[in-house]
Every structure is written in C-alpha cells, then in structure tokens.
Design a protein around this motif. Structure first.
Motif, mmCIF file in Angstrom:
data_model
loop_
_atom_site.group_PDB
_atom_site.id
_atom_site.type_symbol
_atom_site.label_atom_id
_atom_site.label_comp_id
_atom_site.label_asym_id
_atom_site.label_seq_id
_atom_site.Cartn_x
_atom_site.Cartn_y
_atom_site.Cartn_z
ATOM 1 N N ARG A 11 -14.856 11.579 -38.725
ATOM 2 C CA ARG A 11 -16.238 11.101 -38.555
ATOM 3 C C ARG A 11 -16.303 9.966 -37.538
ATOM 4 N NH1 ARG A 11 -16.369 10.578 -44.175
ATOM 5 N NH2 ARG A 11 -16.473 12.640 -45.062
ATOM 6 N N GLY A 12 -15.309 9.089 -37.551
ATOM 7 C CA GLY A 12 -15.242 7.997 -36.576
ATOM 8 C C GLY A 12 -15.071 8.507 -35.161
ATOM 9 N N MET A 13 -14.258 9.547 -34.992
ATOM 10 C CA MET A 13 -14.083 10.157 -33.672
ATOM 11 C C MET A 13 -15.395 10.750 -33.190
ATOM 12 S SD MET A 13 -10.373 11.986 -34.329
ATOM 13 C CE MET A 13 -10.328 12.918 -32.819
ATOM 14 N N MET A 14 -16.122 11.402 -34.090
ATOM 15 C CA MET A 14 -17.407 11.999 -33.725
ATOM 16 C C MET A 14 -18.408 10.920 -33.325
ATOM 17 S SD MET A 14 -17.585 14.886 -36.727
ATOM 18 C CE MET A 14 -19.319 15.179 -36.517
ATOM 19 N N ALA A 15 -18.359 9.770 -33.974
ATOM 20 C CA ALA A 15 -19.278 8.678 -33.647
ATOM 21 C C ALA A 15 -18.947 8.054 -32.296
ATOM 22 C CB ALA A 15 -19.235 7.616 -34.739
ATOM 23 N N GLU A 16 -17.671 8.076 -31.923
ATOM 24 C CA GLU A 16 -17.238 7.471 -30.662
ATOM 25 C C GLU A 16 -17.515 8.344 -29.445
ATOM 26 O OE1 GLU A 16 -15.654 4.490 -29.699
ATOM 27 O OE2 GLU A 16 -16.326 3.828 -31.675
ATOM 28 N N VAL A 17 -17.462 9.661 -29.624
ATOM 29 C CA VAL A 17 -17.587 10.589 -28.492
ATOM 30 C C VAL A 17 -18.827 11.456 -28.681
ATOM 31 C CG1 VAL A 17 -16.454 12.437 -27.198
ATOM 32 C CG2 VAL A 17 -15.071 10.627 -28.246
ATOM 33 N N ASP A 18 -19.780 11.307 -27.767
ATOM 34 C CA ASP A 18 -21.003 12.110 -27.834
ATOM 35 C C ASP A 18 -20.681 13.592 -27.666
ATOM 36 O OD1 ASP A 18 -22.682 9.941 -28.172
ATOM 37 O OD2 ASP A 18 -22.997 9.666 -26.019
ATOM 38 N N GLY A 19 -21.283 14.429 -28.485
ATOM 39 C CA GLY A 19 -21.127 15.875 -28.382
ATOM 40 C C GLY A 19 -19.874 16.424 -29.032
ATOM 41 N N THR A 21 -17.866 17.836 -31.880
ATOM 42 C CA THR A 21 -18.181 18.460 -33.162
ATOM 43 C C THR A 21 -17.086 18.137 -34.179
ATOM 44 O OG1 THR A 21 -16.997 20.502 -32.674
ATOM 45 C CG2 THR A 21 -19.323 20.381 -31.988
ATOM 46 N N TYR A 22 -17.393 18.408 -35.442
ATOM 47 C CA TYR A 22 -16.429 18.164 -36.511
ATOM 48 C C TYR A 22 -15.162 18.993 -36.279
ATOM 49 C CZ TYR A 22 -14.436 17.563 -41.124
ATOM 50 O OH TYR A 22 -13.582 17.250 -42.161
ATOM 51 N N SER A 23 -15.324 20.255 -35.919
ATOM 52 C CA SER A 23 -14.146 21.112 -35.738
ATOM 53 C C SER A 23 -13.311 20.667 -34.538
ATOM 54 C CB SER A 23 -14.549 22.579 -35.613
ATOM 55 O OG SER A 23 -15.391 22.762 -34.499
ATOM 56 N N MET A 24 -13.954 20.202 -33.476
ATOM 57 C CA MET A 24 -13.218 19.712 -32.303
ATOM 58 C C MET A 24 -12.460 18.428 -32.652
ATOM 59 S SD MET A 24 -16.108 20.566 -29.358
ATOM 60 C CE MET A 24 -15.858 19.069 -28.513
ATOM 61 N N ALA A 25 -13.110 17.520 -33.363
ATOM 62 C CA ALA A 25 -12.457 16.268 -33.762
ATOM 63 C C ALA A 25 -11.303 16.546 -34.713
ATOM 64 C CB ALA A 25 -13.471 15.331 -34.402
ATOM 65 N N SER A 26 -11.509 17.469 -35.640
ATOM 66 C CA SER A 26 -10.471 17.824 -36.597
ATOM 67 C C SER A 26 -9.263 18.433 -35.880
ATOM 68 C CB SER A 26 -11.026 18.805 -37.629
ATOM 69 O OG SER A 26 -10.024 19.184 -38.534
ATOM 70 N N ALA A 27 -9.522 19.332 -34.934
ATOM 71 C CA ALA A 27 -8.441 19.964 -34.170
ATOM 72 C C ALA A 27 -7.704 18.930 -33.319
ATOM 73 C CB ALA A 27 -8.999 21.082 -33.298
ATOM 74 N N SER A 28 -8.427 17.987 -32.750
ATOM 75 C CA SER A 28 -7.805 16.940 -31.931
ATOM 76 C C SER A 28 -6.899 16.059 -32.777
ATOM 77 C CB SER A 28 -8.872 16.078 -31.258
ATOM 78 O OG SER A 28 -9.649 16.843 -30.381
ATOM 79 N N LEU A 29 -7.386 15.641 -33.929
ATOM 80 C CA LEU A 29 -6.580 14.813 -34.815
ATOM 81 C C LEU A 29 -5.342 15.571 -35.279
ATOM 82 C CD1 LEU A 29 -6.154 12.207 -36.397
ATOM 83 C CD2 LEU A 29 -7.595 13.170 -38.204
ATOM 84 N N GLU A 30 -5.512 16.834 -35.620
ATOM 85 C CA GLU A 30 -4.379 17.661 -36.054
ATOM 86 C C GLU A 30 -3.339 17.781 -34.947
ATOM 87 O OE1 GLU A 30 -2.077 19.356 -38.734
ATOM 88 O OE2 GLU A 30 -4.081 18.628 -39.200
ATOM 89 N N ALA A 31 -3.787 17.931 -33.689
ATOM 90 C CA ALA A 31 -2.869 18.038 -32.554
ATOM 91 C C ALA A 31 -2.080 16.747 -32.370
ATOM 92 C CB ALA A 31 -3.641 18.383 -31.287
ATOM 93 N N VAL A 32 -2.738 15.607 -32.504
ATOM 94 C CA VAL A 32 -2.053 14.319 -32.370
ATOM 95 C C VAL A 32 -1.014 14.154 -33.477
ATOM 96 C CG1 VAL A 32 -2.357 11.817 -32.511
ATOM 97 C CG2 VAL A 32 -3.940 13.177 -31.147
#
Length: 105
Positions: A11-19, A21-32
């Motif tokens: 949710r914090g990632m979504m608040a920091e980056v406009d546009g 999505t939850y699935s994109m943020a989740s996938a990014s965190l999982e990749a890291v």
C-alpha cells in the motif's frame, strides 16, 4: 506503534508511485525479496544505498548447557543472514528527543 507487514509495504508503494496497481506493487516487492534471498543463499552481500547491507555471517560451533536437562551439548556451526544499517538509516532511526518506552529491545 504497530508492526508493518507485506500488505502495508505494498500500500505504501502504491501511495508513492502514481498509477501503480496493487498487483504491480506486489510483483515488484516479490521480485526484490526473491533477488535478495537468492543473493544471500549464494553467500553474496547486497548493498542498498542509504539503507544498508545484507550479508551472511558464519557462526562457529560452540558448547552450551541444555537449559532443561543441564547436560552439555554442542550447537552446530551455522550461516545466518545479517543486516548492517547505513549511516543514513541510523540517523533516521535515532531521534534523541523521542521517548523509547514503546520500542521493543
């Protein structure tokens, strides 16, 4: 002060980056997390500027006393993950005028 979990980070990632999505943020965190985990599994260190260094440390075998039976025992050698915070992160965390009553030690 409540602990932060994976959902809160997403949710914090979504608040920091406009546009984002939850699935994109989740996938990014999982990749890291996957990249970090694989590097540590290969005994490599990972340095994140202004955050810190993740590495592995070798803990040698040692003797101890079993707390229940009071018998001598050997604790085997192990390799454990380790985190060293950057000076920037240490400075952010250390707030001299803030009360420390709610911080677990």
């Amino acid at each position: 002060m409540a602990d932060i979990n994976r959902q809160d980070i997403i949710r914090g990632m979504m608040a920091e980056v406009d546009g984002l999505t939850y699935s994109m943020a989740s996938a990014s965190l999982e990749a890291v997390i996957t990249c970090l985990s694989q590097a540590l599994a290969n005994h490599q260190s990972v340095m994140l500027s202004d955050f810190g260094r993740f590495s592995v440390r070798y803990r040698r075998a040692r003797s101890a006393i079993h707390p229940r039976t009071h018998q001598p025992m050997t604790i085997p050698e192990v390799i454990v993950p380790h985190f060293t915070p950057s000076p920037h992160l240490k400075k952010l965390v250390h707030k001299p005028n803030e009360p420390h009553s709610d911080i677990s030690r």
